[in-house]
Design an enzyme around this catalytic site. Structure first.
Site, PDB file in Angstrom:
ATOM      1  CD  GLU A  90       8.177 -11.544  -9.198  1.00 25.95           C
ATOM      2  OE1 GLU A  90       9.379 -11.519  -9.475  1.00 25.95           O
ATOM      3  OE2 GLU A  90       7.547 -12.606  -9.055  1.00 25.95           O
ATOM      4  CG  PHE A  91       4.217 -13.491 -13.507  1.00 26.54           C
ATOM      5  CD1 PHE A  91       3.167 -12.933 -14.219  1.00 26.54           C
ATOM      6  CD2 PHE A  91       5.416 -13.704 -14.158  1.00 26.54           C
ATOM      7  CE1 PHE A  91       3.309 -12.607 -15.574  1.00 26.54           C
ATOM      8  CE2 PHE A  91       5.572 -13.387 -15.503  1.00 26.54           C
ATOM      9  CZ  PHE A  91       4.519 -12.831 -16.215  1.00 26.54           C
ATOM     10  CG  LEU A  92       5.572 -11.247  -6.006  1.00 25.89           C
ATOM     11  CD1 LEU A  92       4.589 -10.671  -5.013  1.00 25.89           C
ATOM     12  CD2 LEU A  92       6.963 -11.093  -5.476  1.00 25.89           C
ATOM     13  CB  CYS A 122      -1.269  -5.115  -9.536  1.00 25.90           C
ATOM     14  SG  CYS A 122       0.262  -4.526  -8.801  1.00 25.90           S
TER      15      CYS A 122
HETATM   16  P1  NAD Z   1       5.751  -0.280  -3.677  1.00 28.88           P
HETATM   17  O1  NAD Z   1       5.062   1.038  -3.704  1.00 28.88           O
HETATM   18  O2  NAD Z   1       5.547  -1.195  -2.537  1.00 28.88           O
HETATM   19  O3  NAD Z   1       7.335  -0.054  -3.803  1.00 28.88           O
HETATM   20  C1  NAD Z   1       7.926   0.821  -4.698  1.00 28.88           C
HETATM   21  C2  NAD Z   1       9.106   1.496  -3.994  1.00 28.88           C
HETATM   22  O4  NAD Z   1       9.836   2.271  -4.946  1.00 28.88           O
HETATM   23  C3  NAD Z   1       8.694   2.470  -2.878  1.00 28.88           C
HETATM   24  O5  NAD Z   1       9.290   2.081  -1.657  1.00 28.88           O
HETATM   25  C4  NAD Z   1       9.213   3.841  -3.372  1.00 28.88           C
HETATM   26  O6  NAD Z   1       9.681   4.674  -2.314  1.00 28.88           O
HETATM   27  C5  NAD Z   1      10.352   3.413  -4.273  1.00 28.88           C
HETATM   28  N1  NAD Z   1      10.754   4.425  -5.253  1.00 28.88           N
HETATM   29  C6  NAD Z   1       9.965   5.191  -6.055  1.00 28.88           C
HETATM   30  N2  NAD Z   1      10.735   5.999  -6.818  1.00 28.88           N
HETATM   31  C7  NAD Z   1      12.028   5.736  -6.511  1.00 28.88           C
HETATM   32  C8  NAD Z   1      13.285   6.249  -6.970  1.00 28.88           C
HETATM   33  N3  NAD Z   1      13.365   7.166  -7.920  1.00 28.88           N
HETATM   34  N4  NAD Z   1      14.414   5.752  -6.407  1.00 28.88           N
HETATM   35  C9  NAD Z   1      14.357   4.808  -5.440  1.00 28.88           C
HETATM   36  N5  NAD Z   1      13.208   4.286  -4.964  1.00 28.88           N
HETATM   37  C10 NAD Z   1      12.046   4.746  -5.500  1.00 28.88           C
HETATM   38  O7  NAD Z   1       5.356  -0.996  -5.060  1.00 28.88           O
HETATM   39  P2  NAD Z   1       5.315  -2.573  -5.337  1.00 28.88           P
HETATM   40  O8  NAD Z   1       4.035  -3.143  -4.874  1.00 28.88           O
HETATM   41  O9  NAD Z   1       6.599  -3.183  -4.905  1.00 28.88           O
HETATM   42  O10 NAD Z   1       5.247  -2.567  -6.925  1.00 28.88           O
HETATM   43  C11 NAD Z   1       6.357  -2.223  -7.716  1.00 28.88           C
HETATM   44  C12 NAD Z   1       6.058  -2.595  -9.145  1.00 28.88           C
HETATM   45  O11 NAD Z   1       5.888  -4.014  -9.246  1.00 28.88           O
HETATM   46  C13 NAD Z   1       4.785  -1.987  -9.724  1.00 28.88           C
HETATM   47  O12 NAD Z   1       4.992  -1.693 -11.086  1.00 28.88           O
HETATM   48  C14 NAD Z   1       3.773  -3.104  -9.593  1.00 28.88           C
HETATM   49  O13 NAD Z   1       2.768  -3.031 -10.590  1.00 28.88           O
HETATM   50  C15 NAD Z   1       4.617  -4.324  -9.823  1.00 28.88           C
HETATM   51  N6  NAD Z   1       4.131  -5.564  -9.187  1.00 28.88           N
HETATM   52  C16 NAD Z   1       3.649  -5.544  -7.918  1.00 28.88           C
HETATM   53  C17 NAD Z   1       3.231  -6.725  -7.304  1.00 28.88           C
HETATM   54  C18 NAD Z   1       2.682  -6.753  -5.892  1.00 28.88           C
HETATM   55  O14 NAD Z   1       2.232  -7.811  -5.475  1.00 28.88           O
HETATM   56  N7  NAD Z   1       2.690  -5.690  -5.145  1.00 28.88           N
HETATM   57  C19 NAD Z   1       3.364  -7.943  -7.983  1.00 28.88           C
HETATM   58  C20 NAD Z   1       3.887  -7.930  -9.273  1.00 28.88           C
HETATM   59  C21 NAD Z   1       4.270  -6.724  -9.868  1.00 28.88           C
HETATM   60  C1  UGA Z   2      -2.026 -10.493  -8.373  1.00 31.14           C
HETATM   61  C2  UGA Z   2      -1.640 -11.687  -9.249  1.00 31.14           C
HETATM   62  O1  UGA Z   2      -2.220 -12.882  -8.707  1.00 31.14           O
HETATM   63  C3  UGA Z   2      -0.124 -11.846  -9.321  1.00 31.14           C
HETATM   64  O2  UGA Z   2       0.210 -12.879 -10.227  1.00 31.14           O
HETATM   65  C4  UGA Z   2       0.486 -10.525  -9.799  1.00 31.14           C
HETATM   66  O3  UGA Z   2       1.903 -10.617  -9.815  1.00 31.14           O
HETATM   67  C5  UGA Z   2       0.065  -9.409  -8.879  1.00 31.14           C
HETATM   68  O4  UGA Z   2      -1.386  -9.330  -8.843  1.00 31.14           O
HETATM   69  C6  UGA Z   2       0.537  -8.053  -9.307  1.00 31.14           C
HETATM   70  O5  UGA Z   2       0.868  -7.844 -10.463  1.00 31.14           O
HETATM   71  O6  UGA Z   2       0.519  -7.198  -8.424  1.00 31.14           O
HETATM   72  P1  UGA Z   2      -2.250 -10.085  -5.750  1.00 31.14           P
HETATM   73  O7  UGA Z   2      -2.999  -8.865  -6.174  1.00 31.14           O
HETATM   74  O8  UGA Z   2      -1.162  -9.937  -4.768  1.00 31.14           O
HETATM   75  O9  UGA Z   2      -1.595 -10.790  -7.044  1.00 31.14           O
HETATM   76  O10 UGA Z   2      -3.256 -11.165  -5.154  1.00 31.14           O
HETATM   77  P2  UGA Z   2      -4.346 -12.155  -5.800  1.00 31.14           P
HETATM   78  O11 UGA Z   2      -4.264 -13.429  -5.088  1.00 31.14           O
HETATM   79  O12 UGA Z   2      -4.267 -12.190  -7.272  1.00 31.14           O
HETATM   80  O13 UGA Z   2      -5.710 -11.477  -5.367  1.00 31.14           O
HETATM   81  C7  UGA Z   2      -6.147 -10.247  -5.928  1.00 31.14           C
HETATM   82  C8  UGA Z   2      -7.553  -9.938  -5.453  1.00 31.14           C
HETATM   83  O14 UGA Z   2      -8.487 -10.858  -6.024  1.00 31.14           O
HETATM   84  C9  UGA Z   2      -7.728 -10.071  -3.936  1.00 31.14           C
HETATM   85  O15 UGA Z   2      -8.574  -9.040  -3.475  1.00 31.14           O
HETATM   86  C10 UGA Z   2      -8.384 -11.428  -3.774  1.00 31.14           C
HETATM   87  O16 UGA Z   2      -9.115 -11.554  -2.598  1.00 31.14           O
HETATM   88  C11 UGA Z   2      -9.273 -11.448  -5.000  1.00 31.14           C
HETATM   89  N1  UGA Z   2      -9.647 -12.819  -5.425  1.00 31.14           N
HETATM   90  C12 UGA Z   2      -8.685 -13.709  -5.803  1.00 31.14           C
HETATM   91  C13 UGA Z   2     -10.987 -13.181  -5.484  1.00 31.14           C
HETATM   92  O17 UGA Z   2     -11.872 -12.378  -5.161  1.00 31.14           O
HETATM   93  N2  UGA Z   2     -11.312 -14.449  -5.899  1.00 31.14           N
HETATM   94  C14 UGA Z   2     -10.373 -15.359  -6.277  1.00 31.14           C
HETATM   95  O18 UGA Z   2     -10.742 -16.488  -6.650  1.00 31.14           O
HETATM   96  C15 UGA Z   2      -9.033 -14.979  -6.223  1.00 31.14           C
END
Ligand code: NAD
Ligand code: UGA
Length: 459
Positions: A160-162, A275
């Site tokens: 996921e890249f969000l 992340c």
């Molecule tokens: P999060 O901690 O918000 O959510 C993970 C959830 O999984 C928690 O609610 C936890 O209770 C649940 N969980 C853990 N073990 C479980 C199990 N055995 N059965 C059922 N539920 C279980 O984490 P997140 O931010 O959603 O991130 C999830 C993954 O996605 C990570 O690998 C992260 O690197 C990746 N990712 C995160 C973002 C982001 O913006 N947060 C963006 C892209 C990718």
């Molecule tokens: C980042 C990536 O942008 C997503 O593509 C990826 O999916 C995600 O990590 C993930 O794997 O969790 P996120 O961490 O939600 O997303 O937010 P960003 O907008 O990337 O910002 C990350 C940090 O960098 C923040 O603290 C932000 O303030 C900082 N930032 C961002 C800067 O200091 N300068 C910038 O120009 C941009």
């Protein structure tokens, strides 16, 4: 209603919740169920107050919940009933044993693999949504097939890249959707099933496929490149402050080169979020594991510059405020790791607050969405901290304001009014360069931006 397919997502977090809400919204023909081991998280998803703040998410969930989107703790039932299972559990940095502080902690992820194996009664497509080290799909496959009950599993990688704060927009209109699969006939069939889901709203040319290892690695590399850009621009802020160059002017000039591009060049107090640091360290660990020390060192410096930037900010505050912060009131503007989210994971504000408390400053923290998380993050830390949502009330009587999050509401405040209520001399340290520095200086503040000349009345 008879649904075409049943989709399950294990993990109702920042990724699982919004991603599944989008799939449910765009694909009414699929039933989407999201499960979690945390019952209170599931209860929140079913309530009027969702567990995460994300612009547009409330509307999306309201429109689909109870129709084709369901939240539940019944993991076993979910596994039995679904054909496609997304795994979106947390994969934090491992804090113990081999690889502590670097490698990904795969315990939550492995538990789900075992649960799936235990409860599956028919063929399943398993989709890795979590960010994982390269070759994790192989481990997943080994667990799933380690006891031969004749059930077939196809493992796909679909990172996921969000980004938080823009998650709904990013999901609705992604730059790309990446699907990695094995190149066997059954792997390719599984891949096509996932392509079919996304093709309900994502243009075909933006759905790209690859081998499974490239897909897993691309996610780590994308985050490493994004973080590297921030560390690159932040490293230059230090030089700007020594030379009277202005980082915004430098970023504009550099970013207008179409080969470099102008996005992600906002100088800051440092990157936060759950992340970037974890994924770079994961990449570093992988390089070390394969004996690529030089490559590992290169990427580790991206995190090193980020730590340097935060420490530099503190030392600058200390030096400017006459080398003592003890007993001074500092107002922290923003605790979220970026604007438009309540998430504070790895927020630079946590580090800065702890360091200020070590210097015996008193803190007043204000943030429109993250105060609850801030209280949890600083719980048990020695020192005087108050949490006040109204920035005017929060900054009254303070010696300094430190801007940690780029919330637009901070830029729109009446600083004349704020200045009147503060202790003099009044300082502003703008860790995000979002304020009108010239205007603040004219009002009477001593202004310290990032990577720009300071504007000070102190002689
Ligand atoms: P999060 O901690 O918000 O959510 C993970 C959830 O999984 C928690 O609610 C936890 O209770 C649940 N969980 C853990 N073990 C479980 C199990 N055995 N059965 C059922 N539920 C279980 O984490 P997140 O931010 O959603 O991130 C999830 C993954 O996605 C990570 O690998 C992260 O690197 C990746 N990712 C995160 C973002 C982001 O913006 N947060 C963006 C892209 C990718
Ligand atoms: C980042 C990536 O942008 C997503 O593509 C990826 O999916 C995600 O990590 C993930 O794997 O969790 P996120 O961490 O939600 O997303 O937010 P960003 O907008 O990337 O910002 C990350 C940090 O960098 C923040 O603290 C932000 O303030 C900082 N930032 C961002 C800067 O200091 N300068 C910038 O120009 C941009």
């Amino acid at each position: 209603m008879v649904f075409k397919k049943n989709i399950l997502c294990i993990g109702a977090g920042y990724v699982g919740g919004p991603t599944m809400a989008m799939i449910a919204h765009k694909c009414p023909q699929y039933k989407v169920t999201v499960v979690d081991i945390n019952p209170s998280r599931i209860a929140q998803w079913k309530s009027d107050t969702l567990p995460i703040y994300e612009p547009g998410l409330d509307e999306l969930v309201k429109g689909t919940i109870g129709k084709n989107l369901f939240f539940t703790t019944e993991i076993e039932k979910g596994i039995k009933e679904s054909e496609i299972i997304f795994v979106s559990v947390n994969t934090p940095t491992k804090m113990f044993g081999a690889g502590a502080g670097m490698a990904a902690d795969l315990q939550y992820w492995e538990k789900t693999a075992r649960q799936i194996r235990e409860h599956a009664e028919s063929h399943k497509i398993i989709v890795e949504k979590s960010t994982l080290p390269v070759k994790t799909a192989l481990a997943m496959e080994r667990i799933l097939t380690s006891f031969n009950n004749g059930i077939r599993f196809d493992v796909l990688s679909n990172p996921e890249f969000l980004a938080e704060g823009t998650a709904i927009k990013d999901l609705e209109d992604p730059d790309r959707v990446l699907i990695g699969s094995s190149e066997t006939p059954s792997g390719l069939n599984a891949r096509d099933e996932l392509v079919e889901i996304y093709a309900n709203w994502v243009p075909k040319e933006r759905i790209i496929t690859s081998n499974i290892w490239s897909s897993e690695l691309s996610k780590l590399v994308a985050n490493a490149f994004l973080a590297q850009r921030i560390s690159s621009i932040n490293s230059i802020t230090a030089l700007c402050e020594k030379t009277d160059a202005d980082i915004n002017e430098v970023a504009r000039a550099v970013g207008m080169d179409s080969r470099i591009g102008n996005k992600f060049l906002n100088a800051s107090i440092g990157f936060g979020g759950s992340c970037f640091k974890k994924d770079i360290l994961n990449l570093v660990y992988l390089c070390q594991y394969y004996g690529l020390e030089v490559v590992a060192d290169y990427w580790e410096r991206v995190v090193g510059i980020n730590d340097y930037q935060k420490e530099r900010f503190i030392l600058n505050m200390l030096g400017t405020m006459f080398n003592t912060l003890a007993g001074k009131n500092i107002c922290i503007f923003g605790f979220a790791f970026k604007a438009n989210t309540g998430d504070t994971r790895e927020s630079p504000a946590i580090f800065i607050s702890k360091r200020l408390l070590e210097e015996r400053a008193k803190l007043v923290i204000t943030d429109p969405k993250a105060l609850k998380n801030a209280m949890t993050d600083l719980n048990g830390i020695d020192g005087e901290i108050s949490y006040i949502e109204d920035p005017y009330e929060a900054s009254a009587g303070c010696d300094a304001i430190a801007v940690m999050t780029e919330w637009q509401i901070f830029a729109d405040l009446d600083f004349e009014k704020i200045y009147q209520s503060m202790t003099k001399p009044a300082f502003i340290f703008d860790g995000r360069n979002i304020l009108d520095h010239k205007r603040l200086f004219e009002i009477g503040f001593n202004v310290f931006p990032i990577g720009k000349p300071a504007l000070t009345h102190l002689k």
